[in-house]
Enzyme design. Sequence first.
Site, mmCIF file in Angstrom:
data_model
loop_
_atom_site.group_PDB
_atom_site.id
_atom_site.type_symbol
_atom_site.label_atom_id
_atom_site.label_comp_id
_atom_site.label_asym_id
_atom_site.label_seq_id
_atom_site.Cartn_x
_atom_site.Cartn_y
_atom_site.Cartn_z
ATOM 1 N N LYS A 43 0.866 -1.098 0.174
ATOM 2 C CA LYS A 43 -0.036 -0.046 -0.057
ATOM 3 C C LYS A 43 1.024 1.177 -0.040
ATOM 4 O O LYS A 43 2.006 1.343 0.221
ATOM 5 C CB LYS A 43 -0.822 -0.069 1.075
ATOM 6 C CG LYS A 43 -0.077 -0.236 2.790
ATOM 7 C CD LYS A 43 -1.144 -0.600 3.955
ATOM 8 C CE LYS A 43 -0.246 -0.375 5.107
ATOM 9 N NZ LYS A 43 -1.039 -0.952 6.257
ATOM 10 N N ARG A 142 -10.606 -0.572 14.725
ATOM 11 C CA ARG A 142 -10.032 0.080 13.505
ATOM 12 C C ARG A 142 -11.085 -0.211 12.092
ATOM 13 O O ARG A 142 -11.796 0.748 11.823
ATOM 14 C CB ARG A 142 -8.641 0.044 13.268
ATOM 15 C CG ARG A 142 -8.402 1.062 12.202
ATOM 16 C CD ARG A 142 -6.720 0.938 11.855
ATOM 17 N NE ARG A 142 -6.273 -0.534 11.035
ATOM 18 C CZ ARG A 142 -5.109 -0.413 10.463
ATOM 19 N NH1 ARG A 142 -4.182 0.552 10.395
ATOM 20 N NH2 ARG A 142 -4.866 -1.632 9.912
ATOM 21 N N TYR A 265 15.702 30.235 8.207
ATOM 22 C CA TYR A 265 14.528 30.945 8.715
ATOM 23 C C TYR A 265 14.610 31.065 10.283
ATOM 24 O O TYR A 265 14.727 30.388 10.857
ATOM 25 C CB TYR A 265 13.114 30.233 8.264
ATOM 26 C CG TYR A 265 12.551 30.403 6.745
ATOM 27 C CD1 TYR A 265 12.485 31.808 6.312
ATOM 28 C CD2 TYR A 265 12.633 29.177 6.158
ATOM 29 C CE1 TYR A 265 11.909 31.744 5.052
ATOM 30 C CE2 TYR A 265 12.182 29.264 4.835
ATOM 31 C CZ TYR A 265 11.866 30.732 4.177
ATOM 32 O OH TYR A 265 11.694 30.762 2.857
ATOM 33 N N MET A 313 11.434 24.610 2.677
ATOM 34 C CA MET A 313 10.562 23.582 2.006
ATOM 35 C C MET A 313 11.394 22.832 0.852
ATOM 36 O O MET A 313 11.272 21.509 0.481
ATOM 37 C CB MET A 313 9.619 24.475 0.955
ATOM 38 C CG MET A 313 8.564 23.790 0.178
ATOM 39 S SD MET A 313 7.448 24.813 -0.893
ATOM 40 C CE MET A 313 6.476 25.650 0.145
#
Length: 380
Positions: A43, A142, A265, A313
């Site tokens: 998956k 679940r 940053y 990013m």
Amino acid sequence: MQLAGGGQGGGGGRISVDLAALRANYAVLANAAAPAAVGAVVKADAYGLGAAAVAPALAAAGCRQFFVAVLSEALALQPHLPADAVIYVLNGLASDEAERGAAAGVRPVLNTSRQARDWLEVAQRVRRPLDAALQVDTGMSRLGLSPETAQALAADASFRTAAPIALLMTHLACADVTDHPANALQLARLRAVADALDTPPPLSIANSAGVFLGEDFHAAVVRTGIALYGAAPVLPGAPVMSTVVRLEARVLQVRDIPAGAGVGYGLDHIAEQPARIATLGVGYADGWSRRLGGRGAAMFEGVRLPMVGRVSMDSCAIDISALAPGALDEGDYVELLGEAARLDDVARAADTIPYEILTRLGPRLARTYLDTATAKEVQG
Ligand SMILES: *Cc1c(COP(=O)(O)O)cnc(C)c1O
């Protein structure tokens, strides 16, 4: 214009997937789980590694049962598998997907009464038996039918004829904690459903960690994902898996900064002494967690190079002052994940689990498939 990495190289980072190591891990699991079959959970694009390459490699190693989460993954996977391989859809099929799933020959994991009813209806409409798995919620809350509902369905001869139950399965909530009492309890609840049936279907219980809970948990098929991809279940007696994934980041720029200069940053990192900083071309948009700023590291020739300042990013920064001048330059690569930068350690530094680290690796990172057994490199 090339938008994604697409295997063309030249991007800010690259992933190599070692298919020989993958096959070695499959063999370790097959040996540990025998005589149970090892099913491969592919998956989320084989946990971000690329199901189109990973699944055929596993099929070549003998794997015939594959598990994905959703129908679109099953349909995308199918052309890459041999005709005798079966694909289970773990989340089951929505009402408007059942017919397409049946036409494609994939097997839903029936988790709800509605999914079971839809599948039965399609089977009756197409007038041929349609195999499925039945999932029992044995305590994880679940996905899956209650033991009572599962039992009633599995005891219903007309249902079994229309929708043969290829697997009666459950999923363990605490498989990574060897002595957790929930493991035995969940096993007992699944067995109780099976034992009450005249013809119990084959059972499936274990994920990767579950394989190492002992043979009681092996049943007919184990469903392994993360161990195939190289993250060892941290359990007594569990073998060390081979490293499958290597992520490298390209050095975009190297600079010397004086004491007191800030990096990134917010100027979150301030150099205490003169330092050499390398900016790497992998950022949070590539799945490199912002949490690794100030906590993670890159590895280069055995040297740990701490990640400094915030992750941007499209880039992040490491302090390479520990290396000899010129040892690392623009265009060189450092390892972010691999033999030296262990997936488990990176996950811990990022406050998460190896699964999340792998599945977040983004499409800009070119994936290359390496077969060390034959030294053959395949572009993915
Ligand atoms: C994802 C998943 C697995 C695989 O788990 P791993 O820990 O990666 O081996 C097995 N079974 C189910 C139902 C899953 O959702």
